[in-house]
Design an enzyme around this catalytic site. Sequence first.
Site, PDB file in Angstrom:
ATOM      1  N   ALA A  88       0.839  -1.210   0.000  1.00  0.00           N
ATOM      2  CA  ALA A  88       0.000   0.000   0.000  1.00  0.00           C
ATOM      3  C   ALA A  88       0.867   1.249   0.000  1.00  0.00           C
ATOM      4  CB  ALA A  88      -0.884   0.015   1.257  1.00  0.00           C
ATOM      5  N   THR A 127       1.482   3.971   2.173  1.00  0.00           N
ATOM      6  CA  THR A 127       1.221   4.131   3.607  1.00  0.00           C
ATOM      7  C   THR A 127       1.719   5.470   4.155  1.00  0.00           C
ATOM      8  OG1 THR A 127       3.280   2.956   4.075  1.00  0.00           O
ATOM      9  CG2 THR A 127       1.261   1.641   4.078  1.00  0.00           C
ATOM     10  N   THR A 167      -7.514  -0.380   7.356  1.00  0.00           N
ATOM     11  CA  THR A 167      -7.031   0.428   8.470  1.00  0.00           C
ATOM     12  C   THR A 167      -8.148   0.966   9.368  1.00  0.00           C
ATOM     13  OG1 THR A 167      -5.912   2.533   8.932  1.00  0.00           O
ATOM     14  CG2 THR A 167      -6.986   2.372   6.804  1.00  0.00           C
ATOM     15  N   ASP A 168      -7.789   1.209  10.614  1.00  0.00           N
ATOM     16  CA  ASP A 168      -8.685   1.877  11.571  1.00  0.00           C
ATOM     17  C   ASP A 168      -8.984   3.316  11.126  1.00  0.00           C
ATOM     18  OD1 ASP A 168      -5.917   2.321  11.947  1.00  0.00           O
ATOM     19  OD2 ASP A 168      -6.194   2.964  14.015  1.00  0.00           O
ATOM     20  N   TYR A 187      -5.321   9.375   2.550  1.00  0.00           N
ATOM     21  CA  TYR A 187      -4.893   7.979   2.740  1.00  0.00           C
ATOM     22  C   TYR A 187      -6.089   7.112   3.132  1.00  0.00           C
ATOM     23  CZ  TYR A 187      -3.128   3.939   5.367  1.00  0.00           C
ATOM     24  OH  TYR A 187      -2.908   2.673   5.848  1.00  0.00           O
ATOM     25  N   LYS A 216      -7.831   3.938   1.173  1.00  0.00           N
ATOM     26  CA  LYS A 216      -7.902   2.580   1.743  1.00  0.00           C
ATOM     27  C   LYS A 216      -9.349   2.089   1.758  1.00  0.00           C
ATOM     28  CE  LYS A 216      -5.144   0.287   3.255  1.00  0.00           C
ATOM     29  NZ  LYS A 216      -4.287  -0.757   2.620  1.00  0.00           N
TER      30      LYS A 216
HETATM   31  N1  LIG Z   1       1.286   0.481   9.720  1.00  0.00           N
HETATM   32  C1  LIG Z   1       0.111   0.523  10.326  1.00  0.00           C
HETATM   33  O1  LIG Z   1      -0.004   0.968  11.479  1.00  0.00           O
HETATM   34  C2  LIG Z   1      -1.130   0.025   9.626  1.00  0.00           C
HETATM   35  C3  LIG Z   1      -2.345   0.081  10.295  1.00  0.00           C
HETATM   36  C4  LIG Z   1      -3.483  -0.421   9.678  1.00  0.00           C
HETATM   37  C5  LIG Z   1      -3.400  -0.945   8.404  1.00  0.00           C
HETATM   38  N2  LIG Z   1      -2.211  -0.951   7.755  1.00  0.00           N
HETATM   39  C6  LIG Z   1      -2.169  -1.544   6.413  1.00  0.00           C
HETATM   40  O2  LIG Z   1      -1.341  -2.697   6.492  1.00  0.00           O
HETATM   41  C7  LIG Z   1      -0.602  -2.849   5.278  1.00  0.00           C
HETATM   42  C8  LIG Z   1       0.878  -2.921   5.584  1.00  0.00           C
HETATM   43  O3  LIG Z   1       1.250  -1.699   6.213  1.00  0.00           O
HETATM   44  P1  LIG Z   1       2.785  -1.423   6.616  1.00  0.00           P
HETATM   45  O4  LIG Z   1       2.775  -0.342   7.618  1.00  0.00           O
HETATM   46  O5  LIG Z   1       3.483  -2.720   6.881  1.00  0.00           O
HETATM   47  O6  LIG Z   1       3.306  -0.825   5.254  1.00  0.00           O
HETATM   48  P2  LIG Z   1       4.785  -0.497   4.755  1.00  0.00           P
HETATM   49  O7  LIG Z   1       5.802  -0.894   5.755  1.00  0.00           O
HETATM   50  O8  LIG Z   1       4.755   0.909   4.264  1.00  0.00           O
HETATM   51  O9  LIG Z   1       4.902  -1.476   3.534  1.00  0.00           O
HETATM   52  C9  LIG Z   1       4.126  -1.263   2.376  1.00  0.00           C
HETATM   53  C10 LIG Z   1       4.637  -2.165   1.307  1.00  0.00           C
HETATM   54  O10 LIG Z   1       3.915  -1.851   0.111  1.00  0.00           O
HETATM   55  C11 LIG Z   1       4.840  -1.843  -0.955  1.00  0.00           C
HETATM   56  N3  LIG Z   1       4.387  -0.957  -2.004  1.00  0.00           N
HETATM   57  C12 LIG Z   1       4.094   0.367  -1.920  1.00  0.00           C
HETATM   58  N4  LIG Z   1       3.727   0.843  -3.130  1.00  0.00           N
HETATM   59  C13 LIG Z   1       3.808  -0.193  -4.000  1.00  0.00           C
HETATM   60  C14 LIG Z   1       3.562  -0.329  -5.379  1.00  0.00           C
HETATM   61  N5  LIG Z   1       3.147   0.698  -6.124  1.00  0.00           N
HETATM   62  N6  LIG Z   1       3.755  -1.537  -5.938  1.00  0.00           N
HETATM   63  C15 LIG Z   1       4.172  -2.585  -5.192  1.00  0.00           C
HETATM   64  N7  LIG Z   1       4.415  -2.518  -3.880  1.00  0.00           N
HETATM   65  C16 LIG Z   1       4.235  -1.331  -3.288  1.00  0.00           C
HETATM   66  C17 LIG Z   1       6.141  -1.338  -0.344  1.00  0.00           C
HETATM   67  O11 LIG Z   1       7.210  -1.760  -1.143  1.00  0.00           O
HETATM   68  P3  LIG Z   1       8.680  -1.102  -0.994  1.00  0.00           P
HETATM   69  O12 LIG Z   1       9.232  -1.609   0.281  1.00  0.00           O
HETATM   70  O13 LIG Z   1       9.388  -1.624  -2.195  1.00  0.00           O
HETATM   71  O14 LIG Z   1       8.459   0.376  -0.998  1.00  0.00           O
HETATM   72  C18 LIG Z   1       6.134  -2.019   1.017  1.00  0.00           C
HETATM   73  O15 LIG Z   1       6.728  -3.290   0.958  1.00  0.00           O
HETATM   74  C19 LIG Z   1      -1.006  -1.688   4.392  1.00  0.00           C
HETATM   75  O16 LIG Z   1      -2.027  -2.119   3.543  1.00  0.00           O
HETATM   76  C20 LIG Z   1      -1.545  -0.643   5.359  1.00  0.00           C
HETATM   77  O17 LIG Z   1      -2.488   0.199   4.764  1.00  0.00           O
HETATM   78  C21 LIG Z   1      -1.070  -0.481   8.341  1.00  0.00           C
END
Ligand SMILES: NC(=O)c1ccc[n+]([C@@H]2O[C@H](COP(=O)([O-])OP(=O)(O)OC[C@H]3O[C@@H](n4cnc5c(N)ncnc54)[C@H](OP(=O)(O)O)[C@@H]3O)[C@@H](O)[C@H]2O)c1
Length: 227
Positions: A19, A21, A56-57, A80, A84
């Site tokens: 995503a 993010t 996401t929340d 964002y 989502k």
């Molecule tokens: N972090 C939170 O607190 C949280 C809370 C609720 C929900 N979420 C959801 O949980 C999921 C994971 O979150 P996270 O925090 O682990 O995210 P993250 O660390 O930012 O990782 C996102 C991943 O998405 C990849 N990505 C981004 N743009 C892309 C594209 N155009 N094509 C292919 N890959 C792409 C990135 O690849 P690169 O490494 O190559 O950039 C990275 O591996 C997301 O869907 C997010 O919305 C997160």
Amino acid sequence: MTFPPPPLVVPDVVLHAAAWTDVDGAEEDPQGAAAVNVGGTAHVAGLSVPLVYFSTDYVFDGHKREPYLESDPPNPQSAYARSKLHGEAAAGERAWIVRSSGLFAPTGTNFVRTMLELGAERGEVAVVDDQRTAPTYALHLAQATRGLLDRPFGVYHLAADGDCTWAEFAAAIFEEAGIGCRVRPITTKDLGRPAPRPAYSVLRSEKDAPRLPHWREGLRACLDRLR
Ligand SMILES: NC(=O)c1ccc[n+]([C@@H]2O[C@H](COP(=O)([O-])OP(=O)(O)OC[C@H]3O[C@@H](n4cnc5c(N)ncnc54)[C@H](OP(=O)(O)O)[C@@H]3O)[C@@H](O)[C@H]2O)c1
């Protein structure tokens, strides 16, 4: 007429966690965020394979003062969060929509690792104390997600048990890690980030969803792995 080559492997399920993010960056480039979070999800859904879409929340506005349930109406407040939520729709009918919150793990960039780094360098860190959520250990989310695959498709809230503010979470990180860094509570307004965040985004499930351990248990498990 040309046809694309058939896929080499037909997976049983796709776990779609990729995503845009960068919550604040999405305010500057909402179309970029939508291209990844909506368009990217539509591409994955096009595989016609059962799909887990991590959401996401932040799809909620944060006005409630008791946990958000799956039946509560979303009201996203940031670019964002809107992307989502539209991504949830783009995931299609054969999808488990997993809403979670405040993810942390021993790898990657996340709040726990950032606090450990800052705590080692400084005697004090300023952390927001007016956003209440449930910080969720990624491994616990993965285990709960595995359990979800026996349930019907639909929206599920999978987040850690308990809740806290980010300042309370930072204090718990320093306490559990034995770091003598002070947490200075500040407000969201003090921090002045471009994108609004919900003041309250605790998630609970009203469905037969797998339960996750308390966030403090997740924190201890994460710190154990880091050691
Ligand atoms: N972090 C939170 O607190 C949280 C809370 C609720 C929900 N979420 C959801 O949980 C999921 C994971 O979150 P996270 O925090 O682990 O995210 P993250 O660390 O930012 O990782 C996102 C991943 O998405 C990849 N990505 C981004 N743009 C892309 C594209 N155009 N094509 C292919 N890959 C792409 C990135 O690849 P690169 O490494 O190559 O950039 C990275 O591996 C997301 O869907 C997010 O919305 C997160």
